[in-house]
Write a protein that holds these residues in place. Structure first.
Motif, PDB file in Angstrom:
ATOM      1  N   ARG A  60      -7.354  24.050 -73.673  1.00  0.00           N
ATOM      2  CA  ARG A  60      -8.236  24.469 -74.901  1.00  0.00           C
ATOM      3  C   ARG A  60      -7.810  25.849 -75.312  1.00  0.00           C
ATOM      4  O   ARG A  60      -6.683  26.114 -75.706  1.00  0.00           O
ATOM      5  CB  ARG A  60      -9.647  24.414 -74.699  1.00  0.00           C
ATOM      6  CG  ARG A  60     -10.261  23.031 -74.124  1.00  0.00           C
ATOM      7  CD  ARG A  60     -11.357  22.969 -74.197  1.00  0.00           C
ATOM      8  NE  ARG A  60     -12.010  21.648 -73.298  1.00  0.00           N
ATOM      9  CZ  ARG A  60     -13.227  21.141 -73.253  1.00  0.00           C
ATOM     10  NH1 ARG A  60     -14.137  21.563 -74.091  1.00  0.00           N
ATOM     11  NH2 ARG A  60     -13.648  20.221 -72.351  1.00  0.00           N
ATOM     12  N   ILE A  61      -8.822  27.021 -75.591  1.00  0.00           N
ATOM     13  CA  ILE A  61      -8.420  27.826 -76.177  1.00  0.00           C
ATOM     14  C   ILE A  61      -8.761  29.159 -75.016  1.00  0.00           C
ATOM     15  O   ILE A  61     -10.025  29.210 -75.123  1.00  0.00           O
ATOM     16  CB  ILE A  61      -9.357  28.333 -77.469  1.00  0.00           C
ATOM     17  CG1 ILE A  61      -8.919  27.185 -78.490  1.00  0.00           C
ATOM     18  CG2 ILE A  61      -8.855  29.622 -78.121  1.00  0.00           C
ATOM     19  CD1 ILE A  61      -7.810  27.019 -79.203  1.00  0.00           C
ATOM     20  N   THR A  62      -7.723  29.893 -74.761  1.00  0.00           N
ATOM     21  CA  THR A  62      -8.011  30.479 -73.317  1.00  0.00           C
ATOM     22  C   THR A  62      -7.497  32.092 -73.791  1.00  0.00           C
ATOM     23  O   THR A  62      -6.380  32.270 -74.345  1.00  0.00           O
ATOM     24  CB  THR A  62      -7.136  30.107 -72.143  1.00  0.00           C
ATOM     25  OG1 THR A  62      -7.713  28.942 -71.883  1.00  0.00           O
ATOM     26  CG2 THR A  62      -7.295  31.078 -70.946  1.00  0.00           C
ATOM     27  N   ARG A  63      -8.538  32.998 -73.855  1.00  0.00           N
ATOM     28  CA  ARG A  63      -8.028  34.383 -74.254  1.00  0.00           C
ATOM     29  C   ARG A  63      -7.210  35.127 -73.240  1.00  0.00           C
ATOM     30  O   ARG A  63      -7.348  34.806 -72.216  1.00  0.00           O
ATOM     31  CB  ARG A  63      -9.490  35.069 -74.433  1.00  0.00           C
ATOM     32  CG  ARG A  63     -10.135  35.594 -72.928  1.00  0.00           C
ATOM     33  CD  ARG A  63     -11.375  36.364 -73.450  1.00  0.00           C
ATOM     34  NE  ARG A  63     -12.144  36.688 -71.991  1.00  0.00           N
ATOM     35  CZ  ARG A  63     -13.039  35.602 -71.641  1.00  0.00           C
ATOM     36  NH1 ARG A  63     -12.943  34.387 -72.231  1.00  0.00           N
ATOM     37  NH2 ARG A  63     -13.491  35.874 -70.405  1.00  0.00           N
ATOM     38  N   VAL A  64      -6.285  35.936 -73.759  1.00  0.00           N
ATOM     39  CA  VAL A  64      -5.446  36.736 -73.186  1.00  0.00           C
ATOM     40  C   VAL A  64      -6.091  37.808 -72.697  1.00  0.00           C
ATOM     41  O   VAL A  64      -6.479  38.692 -73.890  1.00  0.00           O
ATOM     42  CB  VAL A  64      -3.989  36.866 -73.745  1.00  0.00           C
ATOM     43  CG1 VAL A  64      -3.067  37.770 -72.927  1.00  0.00           C
ATOM     44  CG2 VAL A  64      -3.425  35.518 -73.973  1.00  0.00           C
ATOM     45  N   ARG A  65      -5.945  38.567 -71.419  1.00  0.00           N
ATOM     46  CA  ARG A  65      -6.656  39.856 -71.137  1.00  0.00           C
ATOM     47  C   ARG A  65      -5.617  41.071 -71.149  1.00  0.00           C
ATOM     48  O   ARG A  65      -6.088  42.159 -71.468  1.00  0.00           O
ATOM     49  CB  ARG A  65      -7.470  39.738 -69.888  1.00  0.00           C
ATOM     50  CG  ARG A  65      -8.658  39.037 -69.904  1.00  0.00           C
ATOM     51  CD  ARG A  65      -9.389  39.080 -68.530  1.00  0.00           C
ATOM     52  NE  ARG A  65      -8.548  39.349 -67.282  1.00  0.00           N
ATOM     53  CZ  ARG A  65      -8.267  38.343 -66.523  1.00  0.00           C
ATOM     54  NH1 ARG A  65      -9.014  37.337 -66.335  1.00  0.00           N
ATOM     55  NH2 ARG A  65      -7.602  38.595 -65.348  1.00  0.00           N
ATOM     56  N   ALA A  66      -4.416  40.563 -70.717  1.00  0.00           N
ATOM     57  CA  ALA A  66      -3.526  41.872 -70.671  1.00  0.00           C
ATOM     58  C   ALA A  66      -2.115  41.055 -70.812  1.00  0.00           C
ATOM     59  O   ALA A  66      -1.795  39.817 -70.458  1.00  0.00           O
ATOM     60  CB  ALA A  66      -3.389  42.233 -69.116  1.00  0.00           C
ATOM     61  N   VAL A  67      -1.192  41.730 -71.118  1.00  0.00           N
ATOM     62  CA  VAL A  67       0.366  41.514 -71.610  1.00  0.00           C
ATOM     63  C   VAL A  67       1.185  42.462 -70.706  1.00  0.00           C
ATOM     64  O   VAL A  67       1.035  43.509 -71.068  1.00  0.00           O
ATOM     65  CB  VAL A  67       0.599  41.382 -72.931  1.00  0.00           C
ATOM     66  CG1 VAL A  67       2.285  41.034 -73.132  1.00  0.00           C
ATOM     67  CG2 VAL A  67      -0.415  40.413 -73.652  1.00  0.00           C
ATOM     68  N   ASP A  68       2.089  42.015 -69.775  1.00  0.00           N
ATOM     69  CA  ASP A  68       2.793  43.011 -69.080  1.00  0.00           C
ATOM     70  C   ASP A  68       2.159  44.021 -68.353  1.00  0.00           C
ATOM     71  O   ASP A  68       2.544  45.133 -68.419  1.00  0.00           O
ATOM     72  CB  ASP A  68       4.012  43.267 -69.957  1.00  0.00           C
ATOM     73  CG  ASP A  68       4.740  42.459 -70.485  1.00  0.00           C
ATOM     74  OD1 ASP A  68       5.006  40.969 -69.802  1.00  0.00           O
ATOM     75  OD2 ASP A  68       5.608  42.423 -71.516  1.00  0.00           O
ATOM     76  N   GLY A  69       1.001  43.886 -67.915  1.00  0.00           N
ATOM     77  CA  GLY A  69      -0.069  44.605 -67.142  1.00  0.00           C
ATOM     78  C   GLY A  69      -0.571  45.781 -68.147  1.00  0.00           C
ATOM     79  O   GLY A  69      -1.302  46.546 -67.421  1.00  0.00           O
TER      80      GLY A  69
END
Ligand code: PLP
Length: 282
Positions: A252-261
């Motif tokens: 579904r729609i999953t939020r991103v918490r971090a990108v490349d740490g």
């Protein structure tokens, strides 16, 4: 849990062999597929999924069994699924080019699978992603259509390898980038950003799959007065956005918490609004 049906709408034992060893899908990954989310008997975005299956078949120059046979097989799986036990199902529609040196008759099936606890955990908690180079430029699809960018083929070994690389780096998910450093998509998801009251995603002309989930979200968002834009954006936009999400049928729609740490902006109220917009379609 698995429920399997053939294209004539007959439910068969999912543990019994179904494909010949000389099927081109087995030998070369020469085939196409779709994965549809079905919630309490209701398939989501079935029309767009079948449209995309037909488009993939065209790009592959492959014969596709008629739409009615996919609908019949899907219904047989839905009718046989234990909805009380598993309220959600991932429904795979799979079609291969058929037997090597055969008469060109494709082989296909529909199979329901349960949505696993790991997917549900990621939906609830969000995900950490790594950016990985996909090794192509945003104009490659136009220059080299034979590479089948934007077709949903069975050749997902690279996509799965990228997910293992993410895991090895301690992350949950991947955002592929182009050689220009723009954001493409995830191995099994579309990338969506919010900038103020605008939602953005990458154009299919850059070689990414046209996401049915992203499409459903944008449809609802536009109806609610949001602006939407389909445009290439650099990786840096992930850090400047008000929110970043991975969208796909099963997650579904999953939020991103971090990108490349590095943490990206997460706003609980905004996340609820975005998920609510998508869910308002059903
Ligand atoms: N991009 C890729 C490469 C995918 O494999 C998927 C789905 O599996 C998506 C995007 C999202 O597509 P959809 O929302 O139609 O599931």
């Amino acid at each position: 849990m698995r429920v399997l049906a053939t294209l004539d709408g007959i439910v068969v034992d999912p543990r019994a062999p179904l494909f010949r060893a000389d099927d081109l899908g087995v030998l070369r990954g020469d085939g196409i597929f779709e994965t549809v989310l079905v919630v309490q008997r209701q398939p989501r975005e079935m029309g767009p999924h079948l449209d995309r299956l037909e488009r993939s078949a065209r790009l592959m120059q492959m014969t596709l069994p008629e739409r009615a046979s996919w609908e019949r097989a899907a219904q047989a799986v839905i009718d046989a699924w234990p909805w009380d036990e598993h309220p959600e199902m991932g429904l795979k529609l799979v079609c291969t080019r058929g037997i090597d040196e055969g008469d060109g008759t494709p082989s296909g099936f529909a199979m329901g699978q349960e949505v696993g606890p790991e997917t549900r955990r990621k939906r609830a908690e969000g995900v950490e992603v790594v950016t990985l180079d996909r090794g192509y430029s945003t104009d490659l699809m136009e220059r080299a259509p034979w590479l089948l960018l934007s077709a949903k083929t069975l050749s997902y070994a690279v996509n799965m390898a990228a997910l293992r690389e993410a895991e090895a780096r301690g992350a949950d998910e991947v955002v592929f980038t182009s050689t220009e450093g723009t954001v493409l998509e995830g191995p099994t998801s579309s990338v969506v950003l919010a900038e103020g009251r605008k939602l953005l995603t990458t154009p299919p002309a850059s070689g990414v799959l046209r996401g049915t989930t992203q499409g459903a979200l944008f449809r609802a968002a536009e109806a609610a007065g949001w602006q939407t834009e389909v445009v290439n954006f650099p990786t840096s936009a992930l850090f400047e956005a008000d929110g970043v999400w991975l969208a796909s049928s099963i997650r579904r729609i999953t939020r991103v918490r971090a990108v490349d740490g590095t943490a990206v902006k997460v706003d609980g109220a905004l996340d609820e609004e975005i998920v609510g917009l998508y869910e308002s379609n059903y």
